[in-house]
Design a protein around this motif. Structure first.
Motif, PDB file in Angstrom:
ATOM      1  N   THR A 174      -7.993  -0.538  20.322  1.00 39.09           N
ATOM      2  CA  THR A 174      -6.817  -1.356  20.640  1.00 39.09           C
ATOM      3  C   THR A 174      -5.602  -0.833  19.887  1.00 39.09           C
ATOM      4  N   MET A 175      -4.488  -0.774  20.567  1.00 45.22           N
ATOM      5  CA  MET A 175      -3.238  -0.430  19.897  1.00 45.22           C
ATOM      6  C   MET A 175      -2.691  -1.667  19.206  1.00 45.22           C
ATOM      7  N   MET A 176      -2.382  -1.539  17.927  1.00 42.93           N
ATOM      8  CA  MET A 176      -1.794  -2.672  17.214  1.00 42.93           C
ATOM      9  C   MET A 176      -0.901  -2.177  16.085  1.00 42.93           C
ATOM     10  N   PRO A 177       0.000  -3.035  15.613  1.00 44.92           N
ATOM     11  CA  PRO A 177       0.865  -2.660  14.492  1.00 44.92           C
ATOM     12  C   PRO A 177       0.025  -2.418  13.235  1.00 44.92           C
ATOM     13  N   LEU A 178       0.438  -1.462  12.441  1.00 42.61           N
ATOM     14  CA  LEU A 178      -0.255  -1.130  11.197  1.00 42.61           C
ATOM     15  C   LEU A 178       0.651  -1.411  10.004  1.00 42.61           C
ATOM     16  N   LEU A 179       0.127  -2.115   9.016  1.00 40.44           N
ATOM     17  CA  LEU A 179       0.845  -2.375   7.774  1.00 40.44           C
ATOM     18  C   LEU A 179       0.081  -1.720   6.639  1.00 40.44           C
ATOM     19  N   THR A 180       0.766  -0.971   5.813  1.00 37.65           N
ATOM     20  CA  THR A 180       0.154  -0.369   4.628  1.00 37.65           C
ATOM     21  C   THR A 180       0.616  -1.153   3.420  1.00 37.65           C
ATOM     22  N   VAL A 181      -0.275  -1.978   2.901  1.00 40.28           N
ATOM     23  CA  VAL A 181       0.075  -2.825   1.758  1.00 40.28           C
ATOM     24  C   VAL A 181      -0.952  -2.641   0.649  1.00 40.28           C
ATOM     25  N   ASP A 182      -2.066  -3.320   0.740  1.00 38.65           N
ATOM     26  CA  ASP A 182      -3.125  -3.243  -0.257  1.00 38.65           C
ATOM     27  C   ASP A 182      -4.451  -3.259   0.490  1.00 38.65           C
ATOM     28  N   ALA A 183      -5.480  -2.650  -0.093  1.00 36.16           N
ATOM     29  CA  ALA A 183      -6.802  -2.699   0.530  1.00 36.16           C
ATOM     30  C   ALA A 183      -7.260  -4.149   0.602  1.00 36.16           C
ATOM     31  N   MET A 184      -7.615  -4.591   1.794  1.00 34.83           N
ATOM     32  CA  MET A 184      -8.089  -5.955   2.003  1.00 34.83           C
ATOM     33  C   MET A 184      -9.460  -5.921   2.639  1.00 34.83           C
ATOM     34  N   LEU A 185     -10.218  -6.995   2.431  1.00 33.23           N
ATOM     35  CA  LEU A 185     -11.541  -7.139   3.013  1.00 33.23           C
ATOM     36  C   LEU A 185     -11.576  -8.398   3.867  1.00 33.23           C
ATOM     37  N   PRO A 186     -12.526  -8.496   4.803  1.00 33.70           N
ATOM     38  CA  PRO A 186     -12.620  -9.713   5.623  1.00 33.70           C
ATOM     39  C   PRO A 186     -12.737 -10.967   4.750  1.00 33.70           C
ATOM     40  N   GLY A 187     -11.931 -11.968   5.092  1.00 35.92           N
ATOM     41  CA  GLY A 187     -11.937 -13.224   4.339  1.00 35.92           C
ATOM     42  C   GLY A 187     -10.881 -13.295   3.262  1.00 35.92           C
ATOM     43  N   GLN A 188     -10.384 -12.149   2.811  1.00 36.21           N
ATOM     44  CA  GLN A 188      -9.383 -12.173   1.746  1.00 36.21           C
ATOM     45  C   GLN A 188      -8.024 -12.587   2.297  1.00 36.21           C
ATOM     46  N   ARG A 189      -7.227 -13.172   1.405  1.00 36.85           N
ATOM     47  CA  ARG A 189      -5.889 -13.644   1.769  1.00 36.85           C
ATOM     48  C   ARG A 189      -4.870 -13.012   0.819  1.00 36.85           C
ATOM     49  N   LEU A 190      -3.864 -12.398   1.393  1.00 33.82           N
ATOM     50  CA  LEU A 190      -2.808 -11.762   0.603  1.00 33.82           C
ATOM     51  C   LEU A 190      -1.481 -12.431   0.920  1.00 33.82           C
ATOM     52  N   ARG A 191      -0.826 -12.952  -0.114  1.00 31.16           N
ATOM     53  CA  ARG A 191       0.479 -13.591   0.050  1.00 31.16           C
ATOM     54  C   ARG A 191       1.562 -12.678  -0.507  1.00 31.16           C
ATOM     55  N   PHE A 192       2.682 -12.610   0.192  1.00 31.32           N
ATOM     56  CA  PHE A 192       3.764 -11.741  -0.255  1.00 31.32           C
ATOM     57  C   PHE A 192       5.091 -12.255   0.291  1.00 31.32           C
ATOM     58  N   ASN A 193       6.171 -11.791  -0.323  1.00 32.13           N
ATOM     59  CA  ASN A 193       7.525 -12.143   0.107  1.00 32.13           C
ATOM     60  C   ASN A 193       8.158 -10.945   0.784  1.00 32.13           C
ATOM     61  N   SER A 194       8.916 -11.183   1.826  1.00 34.60           N
ATOM     62  CA  SER A 194       9.605 -10.095   2.510  1.00 34.60           C
ATOM     63  C   SER A 194      10.801 -10.634   3.280  1.00 34.60           C
ATOM     64  N   ALA A 195      11.861  -9.812   3.298  1.00 35.57           N
ATOM     65  CA  ALA A 195      13.048 -10.135   4.089  1.00 35.57           C
ATOM     66  C   ALA A 195      13.075  -9.349   5.391  1.00 35.57           C
ATOM     67  N   ASP A 196      12.013  -8.626   5.702  1.00 37.37           N
ATOM     68  CA  ASP A 196      11.950  -7.795   6.910  1.00 37.37           C
ATOM     69  C   ASP A 196      11.830  -8.697   8.141  1.00 37.37           C
ATOM     70  N   THR A 197      12.842  -8.689   8.977  1.00 35.67           N
ATOM     71  CA  THR A 197      12.858  -9.555  10.157  1.00 35.67           C
ATOM     72  C   THR A 197      11.849  -9.126  11.216  1.00 35.67           C
ATOM     73  N   ARG A 198      11.354  -7.897  11.129  1.00 32.90           N
ATOM     74  CA  ARG A 198      10.358  -7.440  12.103  1.00 32.90           C
ATOM     75  C   ARG A 198       9.049  -8.206  11.986  1.00 32.90           C
ATOM     76  N   LEU A 199       8.766  -8.727  10.786  1.00 37.15           N
ATOM     77  CA  LEU A 199       7.536  -9.498  10.606  1.00 37.15           C
ATOM     78  C   LEU A 199       7.544 -10.757  11.470  1.00 37.15           C
ATOM     79  N   GLN A 200       8.715 -11.359  11.640  1.00 37.60           N
ATOM     80  CA  GLN A 200       8.800 -12.562  12.469  1.00 37.60           C
ATOM     81  C   GLN A 200       8.431 -12.256  13.912  1.00 37.60           C
ATOM     82  N   LYS A 201       8.822 -11.094  14.399  1.00 36.26           N
ATOM     83  CA  LYS A 201       8.471 -10.713  15.763  1.00 36.26           C
ATOM     84  C   LYS A 201       6.976 -10.451  15.895  1.00 36.26           C
ATOM     85  N   LEU A 202       6.388  -9.803  14.887  1.00 33.65           N
ATOM     86  CA  LEU A 202       4.948  -9.543  14.918  1.00 33.65           C
ATOM     87  C   LEU A 202       4.169 -10.854  14.916  1.00 33.65           C
ATOM     88  N   ALA A 203       4.577 -11.787  14.072  1.00 38.38           N
ATOM     89  CA  ALA A 203       3.891 -13.073  13.993  1.00 38.38           C
ATOM     90  C   ALA A 203       4.061 -13.877  15.270  1.00 38.38           C
TER      91      ALA A 203
END
Length: 293
Positions: A80-109
């Motif tokens: 499947t084609m999907m957007p890719l974010l390079t942030v931190d290594a994550m595993l299933p079930g984990q939750r990562l919270r972060f702050n961002s002013a990037d307006t593109r995230l609103q479109k992805l969500a």
């Protein structure tokens, strides 16, 4: 047609019973068919008893359940084609919270909300494996922010790997082909995975509610995010679950970082080795027997 594993197992067993003593190529070797023939009798009304089916053992049922729980070629999701974010290594079930002013995230969500999340290797390059994650807006403007930053959350859903080259999409968002990782679990993997639950219990006894928690209830919160521990029969998922426990977000600092190695392991056996070594070393550290740092 897709059937849940237990219903598929039940249908397979019924089909075996209806087929009689014909050999079944995919059945575990310990399944046997026993036909009893009575000795001839002088009475014309007597007849030979029907063949007797020796039912499979519990281990046989678990083996066939693992076989049937693996997706068939028709059921596997194509890349499947999907957007890719390079942030931190994550595993299933984990939750990562972060702050961002990037307006593109609103479109992805606002679209699907599912993105591929990749961490970095120790050499600084993006990993080839990560998770499909759900991107959601946690709250409004981040507290104390000098710009219009929003609070976001990523929740790891499924283990995935890159299936092709990535490319720059609309508005500079990196897009890539991803496919879910299909674990092939062997009997040896299950035997090795059975070592993990008692190690988890020992680790929790040493860490939970202790000075190692960065804040009160940290381990309990991690466990709530991860959900129930998978059984040893799901050895691949169990290994990722344990890695997420000892390397949580935010970090506890009681274990070596094993998430990238667990994600990138080419087999369940190698993933189990990474996780077993990681939790045993962490137990040695928090117990004071063999400090890591």
């Amino acid at each position: 047609m897709f059937l849940p594993p237990m219903r598929r197992a039940a249908r397979a067993i019924r089909a075996i019973g209806a087929a009689g003593p014909a050999p079944l190529a995919t059945a575990p070797r310990s399944w046997t068919w026993v036909a009893q023939r009575a000795s001839s009798s002088s009475s014309s009304s007597s007849s030979s008893p029907a063949p007797e089916l020796q039912l499979p053992s519990e281990e046989d049922l678990l083996a066939i359940g693992r076989l049937l729980s693996r997706p068939s070629e028709a059921e596997k999701r194509p890349p499947t084609m999907m957007p890719l974010l390079t942030v931190d290594a994550m595993l299933p079930g984990q939750r990562l919270r972060f702050n961002s002013a990037d307006t593109r995230l609103q479109k992805l969500a606002a679209e699907n909300g599912e993105v591929g999340v990749l961490g970095g290797s120790p050499l600084g390059r993006p990993l080839s494996c990560g998770v499909v994650a759900q991107l959601t807006l946690s709250s409004g403007v981040a507290t104390g922010s000098s710009v219009a930053e929003l609070e976001w959350a990523l929740r790891g859903l499924r283990h995935m790997k890159l299936a092709g080259p990535s490319a720059l999409g609309k508005e500079g968002i990196v897009m890539g082909q991803v496919e879910l990782v299909d674990d092939v679990v062997t009997e040896a993997d299950v035997a090795k995975a059975r070592r993990l639950p008692p190690l988890v219990a020992e680790w929790r006894g040493l860490v939970e509610g202790s000075r190692f928690e960065r804040f009160e209830g940290q381990v309990q919160g991690v466990l709530e995010d991860l959900g129930p521990m998978p059984p040893p029969e799901a050895a691949g998922r169990l290994a990722l679950w344990v890695a997420a426990l000892i390397n949580p977000l935010p970090a506890l600092g009681v274990a070596y970082e094993i998430r990238p190695a667990a994600l990138e392991a080419p087999s369940v056996a190698e993933r189990l080795k990474v996780v077993l070594d990681g939790i045993e070393a962490s137990i040695g550290h928090v117990s004071g027997r063999e400090p890591l740092f």
